[in-house]
Every structure is written in C-alpha cells, then in structure tokens.
Design an enzyme around this catalytic site. Structure first.
Site, PDB file in Angstrom:
ATOM      1  N   ASP A   1      41.721 -14.188   8.037  1.00 63.80           N
ATOM      2  CA  ASP A   1      40.324 -14.539   7.713  1.00 63.80           C
ATOM      3  C   ASP A   1      39.514 -14.882   8.975  1.00 63.80           C
ATOM      4  O   ASP A   1      39.802 -15.853   9.655  1.00 63.80           O
ATOM      5  CB  ASP A   1      40.393 -15.767   6.784  1.00 63.80           C
ATOM      6  CG  ASP A   1      39.044 -16.339   6.388  1.00 63.80           C
ATOM      7  OD1 ASP A   1      38.007 -15.707   6.673  1.00 63.80           O
ATOM      8  OD2 ASP A   1      39.044 -17.422   5.765  1.00 63.80           O
TER       9      ASP A   1
ATOM     10  N   HIS B   1      36.810 -22.320   5.282  1.00 67.74           N
ATOM     11  CA  HIS B   1      37.418 -21.296   6.147  1.00 67.74           C
ATOM     12  C   HIS B   1      37.866 -21.907   7.468  1.00 67.74           C
ATOM     13  O   HIS B   1      37.106 -22.639   8.118  1.00 67.74           O
ATOM     14  CB  HIS B   1      36.411 -20.181   6.438  1.00 67.74           C
ATOM     15  CG  HIS B   1      35.973 -19.433   5.215  1.00 67.74           C
ATOM     16  ND1 HIS B   1      36.674 -18.361   4.719  1.00 67.74           N
ATOM     17  CD2 HIS B   1      34.904 -19.598   4.401  1.00 67.74           C
ATOM     18  CE1 HIS B   1      36.048 -17.894   3.642  1.00 67.74           C
ATOM     19  NE2 HIS B   1      34.971 -18.636   3.425  1.00 67.74           N
TER      20      HIS B   1
END
Lengths: 554, 554
Positions: free
Chosen positions: A193, A366
């Site tokens: 990610d 994130h």
C-alpha cells in the site's frame, strides 16, 4: 512467455487512488483481489461512480476462480455488484467485509445468486494452484486483511490497505508474526500500500483520537455532533465509549450509519448497548448536555444530514448556538470547498466546529514511511511492487524500498493494464491489457464515454444555442423561424440584442447561400450557420456555446 | 442615523477568500479600499472571474473620492479595470502595486484615462475629511501596506494582508512602530486579516525557505525547475540568489513571470542581473547542472507552461529524467487534483518533484495567531472587525480578539453588504447594501447569473435531448420528424434503442393529443412531450437530461 508462469495484472488502483482490482494468474487459473470503485473526479461531469474496465476478465471468463476481498471500503468492494452480475464466482472475505458486501448485493438484488465464503485471519483457502492465507492488518475499518498467496513460482504477499497500530481499539493487532514467517520462508514479491508514502514517521494509533475527543467532551456543555465515516467502527466505538463516560445518549444520523452499526452489532464488532441509543423524538426531551449525534456527511456530500443541518434545510434537526460539531475525518482533496462551506454555515447557525485542520481528531488508516519500511524488512521480498497509489506514490514507494535494501532493478513500478510476468530469469513488465475507467451514470454502465463527457464539459462552459428554421423545399422560402433558443448561455433579458443579432446572422447566411450557391446543400448550410454564429458569439461575447442548427425542408 | 457619521461597508472579502473591497465613508465623502477579484469556484461553470457587485457605488457615484490599494495581488487589484471603467477616481498605491495595476489597465486599454497616484509607506494623503497613512507590512508580494485612516470619529487601522517577518528578504520590516504609535494615540477600530486565524504560532520567515532550497540545490545534479507565483518577488529573489551561488543560469518561463520580473527590475525591487538570465535556445547549450527554470503554473492551470511540460505537449521544453521540479507554493484548496495530476505526470516523464506537502518549501504571507494577537495588542483598538476570510475565520478571529482582551461586544463580525455605523453610543451593524458576486464570462459582465449557471449545471450533469417535429397546422399531420438529437447524454451507438424509444414516446403523445384533446394547444403538447420524455429517460436510464421539444406548425 508461453509456458505457464505467474502473472500479476493490475486492473485498477495502480496510478490512482481507488478502483482497486488486481488479477493474479498462473496457467489456467485466475483469481482476483478486490473490486473497488472510485468516486468521480471534478471533470467527470454527471458521473455517479467509476468502476474498472472488465474487458480482460471477459476475455478470460472461464478461467476466473475467485474474488478475494481485503476489506470493506468502497474502493475495494464498490464494483462487486457490477462484477458479480457478469462473473459468477465465489467471493472470499472476513465476516465484516462479507456483511458489507452482502448489504450491497441485497440492494442490487444479487444476494441470492452470490456465493459468499467467510474466511478468518490465519485461515488458508486453496484454489489450485494457489493457497491463500488471510493475514490480519489494522486499517480504518475492522477486519482488514493482507494476503499471502502461495503460487508455484513462490509466495506473493499483498499488504491490503494497512497500518501498524500497536494499541488498536479492538485489540486485533497487525499480524506481523505471519508476515515475518513468510519473510523467513522466502517471498517472491511484496505488493504494498503506497497511499501514505509521502508521510514521514509512523501513523498515530487510533486510540490517540480518544484522548483528544475526551478533552473536547470535557469542555462542551451543549450538544455534540461527531461526523465520521460510517465504516470507521473503531472511531465510532471510541465516541460511544466517551459518550457513556460523559452520560450522553447517542443518536445515529444517516442511513449508512444506522446500517453499519446494525451490522457491527450483529457480528459483535461494536460494544454499544441499545439503551445507550436515542431516537429523533427523544433528542428534545434530553438536556443538551446529554445529547450526542453521530452523523455521516464528513465530505460535504450535498444530501447528507450534516449538509442539510448546516444549510438549515433539515426538516427535523436544527443546529443551535452552543452545539459543537466535530468533523473526525480527513478532508479528501477535491472536497475541501464543500467541507469549508459546511463549516462556515455551521458557524452561521451559531455552532462551534472542530476539524482535523485545527485539532488532531483524525488519524490515517494507511501506513507512513517507517511502517512501510518495517513491512518490507519483515517480508524481505525478492521483488517489490508498490500498489494503491497515484503514480508519484508508486515512484516514491519504489525509492523507499530501494533505500531499504531491495535492489532497485527488482522494484517494479507497474500501472493498470500492465502484465507483470514472473519468469525464471526475472520479471518482465508488458503493456497489453485493456484497463481503465468505466463510468456508471444512473442505470447506464459504460454508455457515457470520453466523447459524452467532452460534450458535457462544453455545455457546462458556455451553454448552448439552438437555431431552428423551416424552409420550403422548392422555393427555399422561410416557412418558420429562424428561432433562436439558448440555455446556460446568457441571461437573455440583460442583452436581448445578442439573440436578435444571431437571428440576423442566420438570415444573412441564408441570403448568401441562395444567391451564391450553385447547388443548394442543406448540410453545408447548417455547417455555415454554425460557423458564422460561432464567430458572432466569439466577437460580441468571447463565448463558445454549443451551437445546434436545425433546418427542416418541407 | 441620519447625522453624518462614520460608516464601513464591506462589498467583498468578508465571508469569503478574495474579492476584497471595502467602503469607508463619512458625510459626503466615500473612499474605497481595494478592488479585488475572486477566481471562480467549481460550481461557477464557465465563469472566468468574479468581481464585487458595484450597485452601492453606482448609487453613490458622485461621492466616491478615491480608491486606495493595499497591495498588488489579484484579490485586491483584479477588479480595478471594471471599477475604473465606471468610476473615474484616482487610485493611490505604493510603486510596485501601482506598476502591477498599470500593467492591468494597459491590457484593458484604460491606462491613459486613469489617475494613478504613487504613495510611499509613512506618507499621508488627505482626502477630506480623511487622512490616510500608508504603513509598511510584510506579505508574499513586496510593497504591501496597511492603512491608518484618520476620520472625524477616530482612527481606523486596516491591516491589509500582512505577516510579521523579522528577517524579510528586502529588509523592509512590518512597521510595527507606526501601528504602536496609533495604538498609543488611540484607535477606534482595527480591521485585521483573518486568513490564517486557524494556524497556531508564528509564520516562518520567508528567509527560511532559502535554507531548504539551498539544500535541494546542493543535491541536484540535473536541471532544476522552480514553480512559484510570479508576484512572489522575494521568493524569486532567493531562487535567483541561490542559482548564482550554484552557478546556474535562469530561464524565465511564463508570460506573467517575465512581466513581473521586468517591473521589479525597473523599480529596483529585485537584484537579478540580465547576464544571469538565459533564453530558450541557450538551455540546450548549457550542461544540465547549470540550468534553472523559474516558471508559473503552480496551481495546475491548464495552459501554463508547467502543465504543458508535465503532459509533454510543450513545443519547446521537455521534461527529462534527472530534472528536479520544485513547487514552491501552497496547494490552494480546489486545485489539488489538478496539481497532483501535474506531479504524477512529471514523475511519468522521469522527473523528481518536491512540493510543500513533502518539504518546507513554502511559507504563508498571512499572519498566524500569535502575530494576529500581537497586532491587536499594539493597536489596542476600541472595536475589532475581522476582515479577509470565510465566515469561520471571522468568527475565530473575533474569539481571538476577545481572548486578547477586547470586550466581546466590541468585536464585530460583519459580512459583505452590511453597514457598520459608528455612532457616539456604539456600533450598529445593519443589513442594507446590495453586495455579492458578479460573474465575468468572456466579454460579458453580469449577464450570467444564477439562472444561467443552474442551466449550465443541469446541462453538465446529463446533457440535453432535443426533440423536433414539424406538423401541418390544418391536419396536424407530421410533415417532418420527430427527430431526436442528444449531446452529453449517452454514447448513442452503445444504445440506439434509447433514442428510438424516445421517438416512439413523442409519437404516442401526439396520438393521444390528437384523439383526446378537445382543443389543440401546441404549448401543452410540448410540455407533455417534455414530461413524458423525462419520465422515459428516468425509467430506462435514471438520467435527467435537459429536454427541449421544438414543435413547428406550418
């Protein structure tokens, strides 16, 4: 490259935020990771949502064996109804993710036709020749997983959307042990990610938010409204916990808020007793100091409850002086003006507003750079492939991986539609698969393309002018018109001379055509009207409306 | 309130960012501070710029004595050409501000008709019954001033746009001594810039940027491109200075960049020798390590040089691997997607990009909270009026002033169109003046209003469908049509059945009308076509195009 080998084919999410979808295939078997949507960008006028292009999947329909979903955010599950309508394959996901998918499929009347398979973290599913283990990760929605996909060519590790939270609200930590175990065993490639690769350091723990919220609650005597993403169950859990401490009852505002809490309760993902909840009529009965509203609408969505409250058009809920409104979420780029509008109007109603740009009341889901490095170091992959990010994120993540020690030539930046071939002699990235964005507008999927959008853009800039005229086929005498109609072009009453002038332009073109042209050609005539009107409007107004001449001969 | 007294009437900039314009009047004299524009927001489709509504000025035309301008940014000078076209009054400003205004008036062919009066900081002009002193402040453009306006009712202090920079690039500090002197004397009201009231602490000095830029230059062997606002002469000065240190020649890219440097050189506001400059053909001749480009286009403006370079459509300048591009400016909300697009594409061309979200290469020109408090404490006004900000900024600035010790009842939040009356017994805020936003679209000023914008919005969402039909007036037989034309609605070849279906809808309505209606009414008929087509499109596509039936009877 004809012998069976491992291929990875991103269909969305590499070179953009959202629209995540990736194909992993070996020989005759093809599995898919995630099927997400993207919300339209500013220039995608009138578009409701965007989904990935399924062309490659259609061409390989019979080989698709499974859809595996990492978590329940729209950018990972939003395209599933469109996908399942075409491809009847089983869907594998963790319980909350699956419940959110079910909700979506029910709305689309697809639930009874779908095969949904529940998998728990540390469980492994087998889809020949693959074996896929679900690995628990932390994210801004519970039940997120990364994947370890064992293939004949080696193990792929897919991070999903993740962060490392050492004090998660539900106690379910990012399963670093499993990532490390695969790292010890040897991993062919890590796909990770890239969303926050521009952020230095570590993300704050979700738990930190609780401290700030608690401080705010301590100082607010009036009603408190907390706006939050409905899927951020951990954030909601904290708000509910704090409400309990401060003796406030909770009103759930917004359809998705109500639905998500119901699901989370059913699955035991939230600790929120029904008698801590109140409903609309009860709000007035309680003193302000005992009221908390949890609402959606953090992004300034035009029809959300919060927006309607801000503009004082909500039929039942009014903002009042003394209210404190907390926007506990990120300002997503592109939505800032809408959000600021809401905030300004809440102040106009007398409320106080607290948002992420003035206080730390949001943390990201994130991983930041240090977490990203940590994952790379644990997994120690042979190849590194940045995923989930715009192009600059992918490049920066490649640089980060290289700095962490992966040889730069084995850090592979690929984009949607590329095929990454894993050959014995190394990886080869090839263009080659149709990929892109399919627009959903109302019931239509893919019937609005770039051409239609260009027209919408043109119409939105300067509006349109229609010039209609009926002529006698024999004599070319005018039977009716010319009539000039405009929309979105000019406030006609401010300058009636403009459309009158345009009428004269049409008549002049007609005169010229009748006297000059050897042969009458109606198509030419219409083209000339368009050209002359364009010139006329450019000269008098410097505008370029869409011009449509309708000339009928009878 | 009929006896002569002091009034302040904001016509723009209070409750919004940009569009700054304020009237100060006493008895028969009316002066104006600033005449700025606003760039259109997303929903102002097709609008080029926005200017304030001059209605109040028109009604008081003969009383206007002067326009006083605080600095040369567009949101303070951008409406001047439109203003001077209607009102022939002298314009007072400092040299650079005046030069930028002249440039603008020249483009509008107004320069020879204008009276421009040069004033230096610490000079005072007299416009009975006012006396106005210009007070030097720091900002992101040189030559900014605040104002002290001595009136029969007391002194007004207007901060302009300001920050306190104790190490400014040109050594011209914010003239705190003058603010303090007025404070000692006694000030009726302080009007102060609210832009950054949400930011804690102090702004960094502009000089700090130099340090970061120097570090970047030290590490970059390739070409360097610095994108910056063309009016940020101090930033440009620093870049030029650093280029000199590192032996790079400077190429100026972009029309406004070239123009602003020319003006700054003429006035002695920049130290940049002509032989440090290079021109397009020379760039190729120098080694990459000796090239620096200064460019506009920091906001992702579609036709800027930087955008064209990013998308590889610039005819003469190509981005190459090894280039470092520095965006030394703020990402203005609303422009973020455009800017991110540029950055992604620069990476695709092989460049490295550095921007404010990853490194400290920008400082704001607007005071943060501590500076705002300092100004309030120096000026010690009786009344405090927050200016230059959205509503939330005004409210927060009021709170700040109250916290600094101004009694809350004397902190006045007013919005555009309000009249603030200064009466012996206190201030009264009254609604009462027409104020708002006038749209400029091409050559048209004010001929696009909310109605036209609503149509543009509608057209942009789902496009339009025109249904045309020619009938015989006597028999109601169809002579031509029905023809269905669409734009921005659907890619017709993907679903030809839609417009065919629509044609049938029109025919059905006609049949029904002919058999049912006692009396034929063409207007009713057209309305019914619109209604039925609307229903049809809603059912088959869930779309609401703009529907325009054109029925002609002959």
């Amino acid at each position: 490259m004809n012998s069976p080998h491992l291929k990875i084919i991103p269909l969305g999410g590499l070179g953009e935020i959202g629209l995540n979808m990736m194909v992993v295939e070996y020989g005759e078997t093809l599995i898919i990771v995630d099927a997400g949507l993207m919300f339209p960008e500013e220039d995608m006028l009138g578009i409701d949502i965007v989904i990935p292009d399924f062309t490659y999947l259609r061409e390989n329909r019979d080989r698709i064996q499974a859809l595996i979903v990492t978590h329940g955010h729209e950018d990972h599950i939003g395209a599933i109804p469109f996908f399942l309508r075409e491809f009847q394959v089983p869907v594998y996901a963790t319980p909350l993710t699956l419940a959110l998918i079910s909700e979506k499929l029910r709305e689309h009347n697809l639930l009874q036709w779908s095969r949904l398979v529940r998998v728990l973290p540390r469980e492994t599913i087998r889809i020949e020749p693959f074996e896929i283990e679900f690995i628990q990760v932390c994210h801004s929605i519970p039940d997120g997983v990364g994947l370890a996909i064992r293939t004949p060519a080696g193990v792929l590790v897919h991070s999903g959307d993740f962060k490392i939270d050492n004090t998660p609200i539900d106690g379910r930590r990012c399963d670093l042990a499993r990532f490390a175990a695969y790292g010890e065993e040897g991993v062919l490639a890590l796909l990770s990610d890239s969303t926050n690769v521009e952020r230095e350091g570590y993300t704050l723990s979700e738990r930190e938010i609780g401290r700030t919220l608690r401080e705010i609650f301590r100082e607010c005597p009036g009603r408190i409204v907390v706006a939050v993403f409905a899927s951020n169950i951990h954030r909601i859990q904290q708000v509910v916990d704090i409400a309990r401490e401060f003796d406030r009852k909770v009103f759930l505002n917004g359809k998705s808020m109500v639905a998500n809490i119901r699901i989370a309760r059913e699955l035991g993902y939230i600790d929120f007793d029904p008698d801590e909840e109140i409903f609309l009529p009860d709000i007035q009965k309680l003193p302000d100091s005992q009221v908390l509203m949890l609402t959606t609408g953090t992004q300034g969505e035009p029809f959300s409850a919060l927006t309607r409250m801000a503009f004082n058009v909500h039929r039942k809920l009014k903002v009042q002086p003394g209210d404190t409104i907390i926007l506990s979420s990120k300002f997503i780029p592109g939505n800032e003006r809408a959000i600021h509008n809401i905030i300004n109007n809440l102040y106009r109603q007398g409320a106080e507003v607290i948002h992420e740009q003035v206080k730390d009341i949001h943390v990201s889901g994130h991983a930041y750079r240090e977490e990203l490095k940590l994952l790379i170091n644990l997994v120690k992959p042979k190849y590194f492939i940045p995923i989930h990010g715009e192009f600059r994120h992918l490049v920066k993540h490649r640089q980060l991986a290289a700095a962490t020690g992966i040889p730069p030539e084995r850090c592979v930046v690929a984009e949607n539609g590329n095929i990454i071939h894993f050959m014995p002699e190394g990886t080869v990235v090839e263009k080659g698969v149709e990929a892109g964005r399919v627009f959903v507008d109302g019931k239509g999927v893919g019937d609005v393309g770039d051409l239609v959008l260009r027209d919408r853009r043109h119409l939105s800039e300067d509006g349109m002018v229609i010039a209609s005229l009926v002529l006698s086929k024999e004599t070319l005498e005018i039977l009716n018109g010319p009539d000039l109609i405009s929309r979105g072009f000019i406030l006609e009453e401010t300058k009636p001379e403009i459309l009158d002038g345009a009428k004269c332009v049409v008549l002049e073109v007609l005169d010229r055509f009748i006297s000059d042209s050897a042969v009458w050609d109606c198509a030419d005539f219409q083209m000339e009207i368009r050209r002359e009107l364009k010139r006329f409007f450019q000269r008098v107004l410097e505008r370029r409306p869409f011009i449509y001449p309708i000339v009928v001969e009878i």
